[in-house]
Design a protein around this motif. Structure first.
Motif, PDB file in Angstrom:
ATOM      1  N   ARG A  58      38.747  41.098  44.842  1.00  0.00           N
ATOM      2  CA  ARG A  58      38.047  42.198  44.189  1.00  0.00           C
ATOM      3  C   ARG A  58      36.535  42.092  44.286  1.00  0.00           C
ATOM      4  O   ARG A  58      35.859  43.035  44.699  1.00  0.00           O
ATOM      5  CB  ARG A  58      38.385  42.229  42.688  1.00  0.00           C
ATOM      6  N   THR A  59      35.999  40.943  43.888  1.00  0.00           N
ATOM      7  CA  THR A  59      34.541  40.848  43.744  1.00  0.00           C
ATOM      8  C   THR A  59      33.831  41.028  45.091  1.00  0.00           C
ATOM      9  O   THR A  59      32.872  41.776  45.193  1.00  0.00           O
ATOM     10  CB  THR A  59      34.168  39.499  43.092  1.00  0.00           C
ATOM     11  N   ARG A 108      29.128  33.286  45.326  1.00  0.00           N
ATOM     12  CA  ARG A 108      30.193  32.713  44.484  1.00  0.00           C
ATOM     13  C   ARG A 108      30.355  31.267  44.908  1.00  0.00           C
ATOM     14  O   ARG A 108      30.450  30.965  46.097  1.00  0.00           O
ATOM     15  CB  ARG A 108      31.502  33.479  44.675  1.00  0.00           C
ATOM     16  N   HIS A 136      29.977  34.905  35.154  1.00  0.00           N
ATOM     17  CA  HIS A 136      30.366  35.908  36.157  1.00  0.00           C
ATOM     18  C   HIS A 136      29.814  37.236  35.606  1.00  0.00           C
ATOM     19  O   HIS A 136      30.560  38.066  35.097  1.00  0.00           O
ATOM     20  CB  HIS A 136      31.898  35.929  36.259  1.00  0.00           C
ATOM     21  N   GLN A 139      31.208  40.824  36.234  1.00  0.00           N
ATOM     22  CA  GLN A 139      32.526  41.062  35.641  1.00  0.00           C
ATOM     23  C   GLN A 139      32.357  41.506  34.176  1.00  0.00           C
ATOM     24  O   GLN A 139      33.011  42.439  33.725  1.00  0.00           O
ATOM     25  CB  GLN A 139      33.385  39.801  35.713  1.00  0.00           C
ATOM     26  N   ARG A 169      34.754  31.572  33.525  1.00  0.00           N
ATOM     27  CA  ARG A 169      33.391  32.131  33.569  1.00  0.00           C
ATOM     28  C   ARG A 169      33.397  33.587  33.113  1.00  0.00           C
ATOM     29  O   ARG A 169      32.406  34.102  32.625  1.00  0.00           O
ATOM     30  CB  ARG A 169      32.835  32.010  34.982  1.00  0.00           C
ATOM     31  N   VAL A 170      34.552  34.258  33.287  1.00  0.00           N
ATOM     32  CA  VAL A 170      34.678  35.642  32.824  1.00  0.00           C
ATOM     33  C   VAL A 170      34.562  35.676  31.303  1.00  0.00           C
ATOM     34  O   VAL A 170      33.838  36.503  30.734  1.00  0.00           O
ATOM     35  CB  VAL A 170      36.027  36.263  33.283  1.00  0.00           C
ATOM     36  N   ARG A 223      43.583  34.582  33.389  1.00  0.00           N
ATOM     37  CA  ARG A 223      44.472  33.751  34.204  1.00  0.00           C
ATOM     38  C   ARG A 223      44.320  32.270  33.831  1.00  0.00           C
ATOM     39  O   ARG A 223      43.225  31.835  33.469  1.00  0.00           O
ATOM     40  CB  ARG A 223      44.074  33.948  35.673  1.00  0.00           C
ATOM     41  N   GLN A 225      43.405  28.979  34.894  1.00  0.00           N
ATOM     42  CA  GLN A 225      42.618  28.547  36.056  1.00  0.00           C
ATOM     43  C   GLN A 225      43.031  27.130  36.441  1.00  0.00           C
ATOM     44  O   GLN A 225      42.283  26.179  36.230  1.00  0.00           O
ATOM     45  CB  GLN A 225      41.138  28.601  35.713  1.00  0.00           C
ATOM     46  N   PRO A 264      40.855  40.626  34.323  1.00  0.00           N
ATOM     47  CA  PRO A 264      39.909  40.686  35.450  1.00  0.00           C
ATOM     48  C   PRO A 264      40.596  40.553  36.811  1.00  0.00           C
ATOM     49  O   PRO A 264      39.992  40.864  37.843  1.00  0.00           O
ATOM     50  CB  PRO A 264      38.999  39.471  35.208  1.00  0.00           C
ATOM     51  N   GLY A 265      41.866  40.079  36.811  1.00  0.00           N
ATOM     52  CA  GLY A 265      42.543  39.793  38.060  1.00  0.00           C
ATOM     53  C   GLY A 265      42.006  38.493  38.638  1.00  0.00           C
ATOM     54  O   GLY A 265      40.906  38.082  38.284  1.00  0.00           O
ATOM     55  N   PRO A 266      42.734  37.817  39.479  1.00  0.00           N
ATOM     56  CA  PRO A 266      44.123  38.100  39.841  1.00  0.00           C
ATOM     57  C   PRO A 266      45.080  37.755  38.696  1.00  0.00           C
ATOM     58  O   PRO A 266      44.866  36.796  37.986  1.00  0.00           O
ATOM     59  CB  PRO A 266      44.353  37.181  41.050  1.00  0.00           C
TER      60      PRO A 266
HETATM   61  C1  NCD Z   1      37.861  35.968  38.160  1.00  0.00           C
HETATM   62  C2  NCD Z   1      36.988  34.871  38.737  1.00  0.00           C
HETATM   63  O1  NCD Z   1      36.995  34.632  39.932  1.00  0.00           O
HETATM   64  O2  NCD Z   1      36.274  34.313  37.941  1.00  0.00           O
HETATM   65  N1  NCD Z   1      38.283  36.916  39.081  1.00  0.00           N
HETATM   66  C3  NCD Z   1      37.471  37.976  39.350  1.00  0.00           C
HETATM   67  O3  NCD Z   1      36.354  37.847  39.743  1.00  0.00           O
HETATM   68  N2  NCD Z   1      37.977  39.198  39.123  1.00  0.00           N
HETATM   69  C4  NCD Z   1      38.928  35.471  37.313  1.00  0.00           C
HETATM   70  C5  NCD Z   1      39.944  34.521  37.889  1.00  0.00           C
HETATM   71  O4  NCD Z   1      39.772  33.943  38.957  1.00  0.00           O
HETATM   72  O5  NCD Z   1      40.959  34.324  37.195  1.00  0.00           O
END
Ligand code: NCD
Length: 312
Positions: A58-59, A108, A136, A139, A169-170, A223, A225, A264-266
C-alpha cells in the motif's frame, strides 16, 4: 498553510494547526481524486524517490500514485533488507541520491531513526514511510482523515487501538496525532504487547478487550508484527490470540452502534480480525483508508515541495 519543517519524519512535535492544515489539504485532494482530475503541473520537473528497505504494498504504491498525480518523476528503489549494513550503506545511499538531485525522498527502513539520519545527509525533503517501531506519520494522517470524514471531528472521540501496540509504528503515530487533536485514545492488548512507555504516551491501557471496546467510536485493529518480536513467543498462538483479542461481531457489539472499524493492512484474517468484520459493508472503512492514503500523500508532497528551492 503551515508546516514546521522541511521534512516529515514524525507526527510527534506537530501542533494542531499543522495537522489540521495537512488534513484539510488532503480532503481537497480526496475530492480531486474522486473527480478523476489530476494536477500534473504542481510537481512537474521534481524527482521523487521511493527508497524502501522493507516490504510494502500500500504505502509504496500510494506514494507512487500521489507523486504521479502531481506530475513528479517517480523512481522506485527496493533494497532487500538482508544486504543492508545499516549506517554505512544508508549514508552511501544518501550520497548517491544526492548526486541525482532528488527533491523528495520517501524512505521505509527497519531501523527506527533511519529517515532522521538520512535527512541530515541529503538536500531532499525526507518523508518517513515507516521506521522500525518508531513512526509512520502518513498512515496516521490517512487514518485521521478517514475518521474525520465519518465522524466530522477528532476531538472527544474514543478511539480503541487494539493488538500489537508495542511493535507498531502505526499505533505510535496515531497515538500522537489523535492525542494532539483531542481524541481519547485507548490501547488494548495483552500485557506482553503493551509498550513499556505507555504511561508517557497519555493513553488509557486495557488488557481486557471487552472493557477497552466499550463505547468506542473507532476500533483500530493492528497486525501482530512477528518480524519485530525478537524472542518470538509474545503471544501463545494465533487461535488463542483471536479468542481474546480478535475483533468479531460479539466483541464489536460493545463499541458504539455506529462505530467504525479500521486496519492499516496487511490484515491477518482470523488472527486479529474476523473476515466478516473486515468486509462489513457499513462498519469497515478499510478500503477508504487506502483511498485517503493517496490523498494524504499528495497533501504531504504538496506542502513539502512548497519549501523546496525552485531550481536546485
Ligand atoms: C503497516 C506498516 O508497515 O507499518 N502497514 C502499512 O503501512 N499499511 C502496518 C503493518 O505492517 O502491520
Amino acid at each position: 498553510m503551515s508546516h514546521p519543517s522541511k521534512h516529515l519524519l514524525a507526527i510527534e512535535g506537530l501542533e494542531p494547526p499543522h495537522i489540521a492544515d495537512l488534513l484539510d489539504l488532503a480532503e481537497s485532494y480526496a475530492l480531486l481524486n474522486r473527480s478523476g482530475k489530476t494536477q500534473r503541473d504542481l510537481l512537474k520537473g521534481r524527482t521523487l524517490i521511493n527508497l524502501f528497505f522493507e516490504d510494502s504494498t500500500r504505502t509504496r504504491t500510494s506514494f507512487e500514485l500521489a507523486g504521479k498525480r502531481l506530475g513528479a518523476d517517480v523512481i522506485n528503489m527496493s533494497v532487500s533488507t538482508s544486504s543492508v549494513n545499516k549506517g554505512e550503506t544508508l549514508l552511501d545511499t544518501a550520497s548517491t541520491l544526492n548526486a541525482m538531485q532528488c527533491d523528495l525522498l520517501v524512505i521505509r527502513h527497519a531501523q527506527s531513526g533511519a529517515p532522521a539520519l538520512l535527512s541530515q545527509k541529503v538536500d531532499a525533503a525526507v518523508i518517513n514511510a515507516g521506521d522500525g517501531t518508531h513512526e509512520h506519520p502518513t498512515q496516521a494522517l490517512l487514518d485521521a482523515l478517514t475518521i474525520r470524514r465519518h465522524k466530522g471531528r477528532l476531538e472527544g472521540l474514543i478511539v480503541a487501538i487494539c493488538g500489537d501496540i508495542a511493535h507498531s509504528r502505526v499505533a505510535r503515530s496515531n497515538i500522537h496525532l489523535l492525542g494532539t487533536m483531542g481524541a481519547r485514545v485507548r490501547i488494548v492488548g495483552p500485557p506482553t504487547l503493551i509498550p513499556a512507555d505507555a504511561a508517557r504516551l497519555g493513553v488509557e491501557v486495557f488488557t481486557d478487550m471487552r472493557a477497552g471496546l466499550k463505547d468506542a467510536d473507532v476500533v483500530m485493529m493492528l497486525r501482530l508484527q512477528r518480524e519485530r518480536m525478537a524472542a518470538g513467543g509474545l503471544v501463545p498462538s494465533a487461535r488463542e490470540f483471536f479468542r481474546f483479542y480478535g475483533l468479531d461481531a460479539e466483541k464489536l457489539a460493545l463499541a458504539k452502534p455506529d462505530s467504525i472499524v479500521m486496519h492499516p493492512g496487511p490484515m491477518n484474517r482470523g488472527v486479529e480480525i474476523d473476515s466478516a468484520i473486515a468486509d462489513h459493508p457499513t462498519r469497515s472503512v478499510i478500503g477508504e483508508q487506502v483511498e485517503m492514503g493517496v490523498a494524504c500523500r499528495m497533501a504531504v508532497l504538496d506542502i513539502l515541495a512548497r519549501r523546496l528551492p525552485r531550481n536546485r
